[in-house]
Design a protein around this motif. Structure first.
Motif, short mmCIF file in Angstrom:
data_model
loop_
_atom_site.label_atom_id
_atom_site.label_comp_id
_atom_site.label_asym_id
_atom_site.label_seq_id
_atom_site.Cartn_x
_atom_site.Cartn_y
_atom_site.Cartn_z
N ARG A 1 0.76 -1.31 -0.30
CA ARG A 1 0.28 0.38 0.00
C ARG A 1 0.96 1.63 -0.21
O ARG A 1 0.92 2.53 -0.56
N ALA A 2 2.09 1.26 0.74
CA ALA A 2 2.85 2.26 0.70
C ALA A 2 4.12 2.08 -0.18
O ALA A 2 4.83 3.53 -0.50
N LYS A 3 3.52 1.54 -1.58
CA LYS A 3 4.09 1.35 -2.81
C LYS A 3 6.06 1.33 -2.11
O LYS A 3 7.22 2.01 -2.91
N LEU A 4 6.07 0.89 -1.38
CA LEU A 4 7.79 0.57 -0.70
C LEU A 4 8.37 -1.01 -1.29
O LEU A 4 7.14 -1.57 -2.21
N ILE A 5 9.28 -0.83 -1.96
CA ILE A 5 9.79 -2.17 -1.97
C ILE A 5 10.98 -3.28 -0.72
O ILE A 5 11.85 -2.43 -0.45
N GLN A 6 10.29 -4.26 -0.72
CA GLN A 6 10.98 -5.28 -0.03
C GLN A 6 12.29 -5.24 -0.66
O GLN A 6 12.69 -6.27 -1.27
N SER A 7 13.41 -5.88 0.99
CA SER A 7 14.49 -6.59 0.76
C SER A 7 14.69 -7.44 2.05
O SER A 7 14.77 -7.21 3.14
N MET A 8 14.89 -8.47 2.06
CA MET A 8 15.61 -9.46 2.96
C MET A 8 17.14 -10.16 2.69
O MET A 8 17.63 -9.37 1.45
N SER A 9 18.04 -10.11 3.67
CA SER A 9 19.08 -10.64 4.43
C SER A 9 19.18 -11.96 3.82
O SER A 9 17.96 -12.56 3.20
N ARG A 10 20.08 -12.94 3.57
CA ARG A 10 20.05 -14.50 2.96
C ARG A 10 20.36 -15.11 4.76
O ARG A 10 19.97 -14.63 5.56
N LYS A 11 20.49 -16.01 4.52
CA LYS A 11 19.22 -17.29 5.75
C LYS A 11 20.78 -16.85 6.22
O LYS A 11 22.22 -17.93 5.31
N GLY A 12 20.68 -16.44 7.19
CA GLY A 12 21.39 -16.88 8.64
C GLY A 12 23.20 -16.14 8.61
O GLY A 12 24.03 -16.17 9.01
N GLU A 13 22.31 -14.86 7.54
CA GLU A 13 23.71 -13.83 7.55
C GLU A 13 23.39 -12.38 8.42
O GLU A 13 22.69 -11.72 7.63
N CYS A 14 23.49 -12.81 9.42
CA CYS A 14 23.47 -11.46 10.17
C CYS A 14 23.64 -10.25 10.20
O CYS A 14 23.42 -9.23 10.16
N LEU A 15 25.12 -10.23 9.46
CA LEU A 15 25.72 -8.86 8.75
C LEU A 15 25.24 -8.04 7.61
O LEU A 15 25.51 -6.60 7.49
N ASP A 16 24.57 -8.78 6.80
CA ASP A 16 23.56 -8.18 5.73
C ASP A 16 22.87 -7.05 6.46
O ASP A 16 22.13 -6.80 5.68
N ASN A 17 22.18 -7.09 8.25
CA ASN A 17 21.78 -6.12 8.83
C ASN A 17 22.64 -5.39 9.51
O ASN A 17 22.20 -5.52 10.58
N ALA A 18 24.04 -5.25 9.36
CA ALA A 18 24.60 -4.99 10.33
C ALA A 18 24.52 -3.49 10.90
O ALA A 18 24.25 -3.61 12.13
#
Length: 321
Positions: free
Chosen positions: A273-290
């Motif tokens: 509804r907000a016209k955002l683009i979703q992105s997700m980290s790889r599985k088990g990679e906490c540094l992808d969201n450091a």
């Protein structure tokens, strides 16, 4: 010349009568000095040599120990050291002692300022942040010196490790979104990239879970929510707050882990509804969201691990502050 007139050397050789008389006179003087309480130079020299060899510093120590009984010039000649070096070393050593005394006095004054800022931080800050506070207050000091003084005086932000719950459940059949960031967090324009994550706080009533949304450019927490559960509603409330505060921004990238909360239908409806683009980290990679991991780490070091919250309400108030 008769054998009795010859001078006798200690090593069995021979010398002249005059040399023999001089050596006998020297031995007599040394024995007389020893009986009078004075130190025997030859014995002192042998002791000096047994303590590591004829180094320059050992020679200096030997002269210093005997200069009250003998002339410095004689002692320097005995150990083959120049008088200018001996007196120059004494002057430099005195200057060094003066510098050390001044530095110690400065450390004492600096310690009081460190304790002041440490108390102002509610006993949370480490040497890096204390150093920043000192520099902002006009103090010219290195971070290493601040760290040394804090270490020597046992000033540190103590931590208590609580039990660790599982906040990310990626074992689900929902389709994850692709990773659009690839650990590239160098965004400079606000409302371009947001990060989302969940953490936890231990209380006397049980776990309190915290969901937060962070703007990568401004490093501001633009939305948050706290609850005693890990349902998708927790993350939805944090995202709604961020959208209400910053307004819908079409094309904004919202990055999170692969947790079931972020892959749920309710969460994705808000994104759509907000016209955002979703992105997700790889599985088990906490540094992808450091950056989000770093924020939660600072929150726990400075607040959560330093006290025990009796209730969830107490924890909410402290975290909000």
């Amino acid at each position: 010349m008769a054998a009795g007139d010859r001078g006798v050397r200690l090593d069995g050789g021979q010398t002249s009568p005059e040399g023999g008389r001089r050596r006998v006179g020297t031995v007599a003087k040394r024995e007389q000095a020893s009986r009078g309480g004075e130190r025997d130079l030859a014995k002192g020299l042998r002791f000096f040599r047994s303590k590591g060899g004829e180094t320059t510093m050992n020679k200096h120590a030997f002269i210093t120990a005997h200069k009250a009984q003998y002339a410095v010039s004689t002692l320097c000649r005995l150990v083959r050291l120049s008088r200018s070096w001996f007196y120059g070393h004494d002057a430099s050593w005195a200057a060094c002692q003066g510098r050390e005394a001044r530095r110690a006095a400065q450390d004492v004054a600096l310690l009081e300022r460190i304790r002041h800022f440490f108390k102002a931080s509610k006993y949370r800050y480490g040497s890096k942040r204390i150093h920043q506070d000192l520099r902002a207050d006009g103090e010219r000091v290195s971070e290493r010196r601040v760290a040394r003084i804090m270490r020597e005086n046992r000033i540190s932000a103590g931590q208590r490790k609580p039990r660790k719950p599982v906040t990310t459940n990626s074992n689900h059949k929902l389709t994850p979104s692709p990773n659009l960031l690839g650990r590239s967090f160098h965004c400079t324009i606000p409302n371009t990239v947001w990060l989302a994550d969940i953490s936890y706080v231990d209380t006397g009533e049980g776990w309190l879970y915290l969901a937060a949304v962070k703007d990568v450019a401004s490093r501001e927490i633009v939305g948050w929510s706290m609850a005693k559960h890990l349902k998708a509603e927790l993350c939805c409330d944090a995202l709604r707050m961020a959208l209400n505060r910053r307004g819908p921004v079409p094309g904004l990238i919202l990055h999170s882990d692969r947790g079931v909360q972020y892959a749920s239908g309710d969460y994705r409806k808000i994104i759509h509804r907000a016209k955002l683009i979703q992105s997700m980290s790889r599985k088990g990679e906490c540094l992808d969201n450091a950056p989000m991991e770093s924020f939660f780490s600072s929150l726990k070091k400075e607040l959560v691990h330093r006290q025990r919250f009796a209730t969830r309400a107490h924890a909410r108030a402290a975290i909000f502050e």
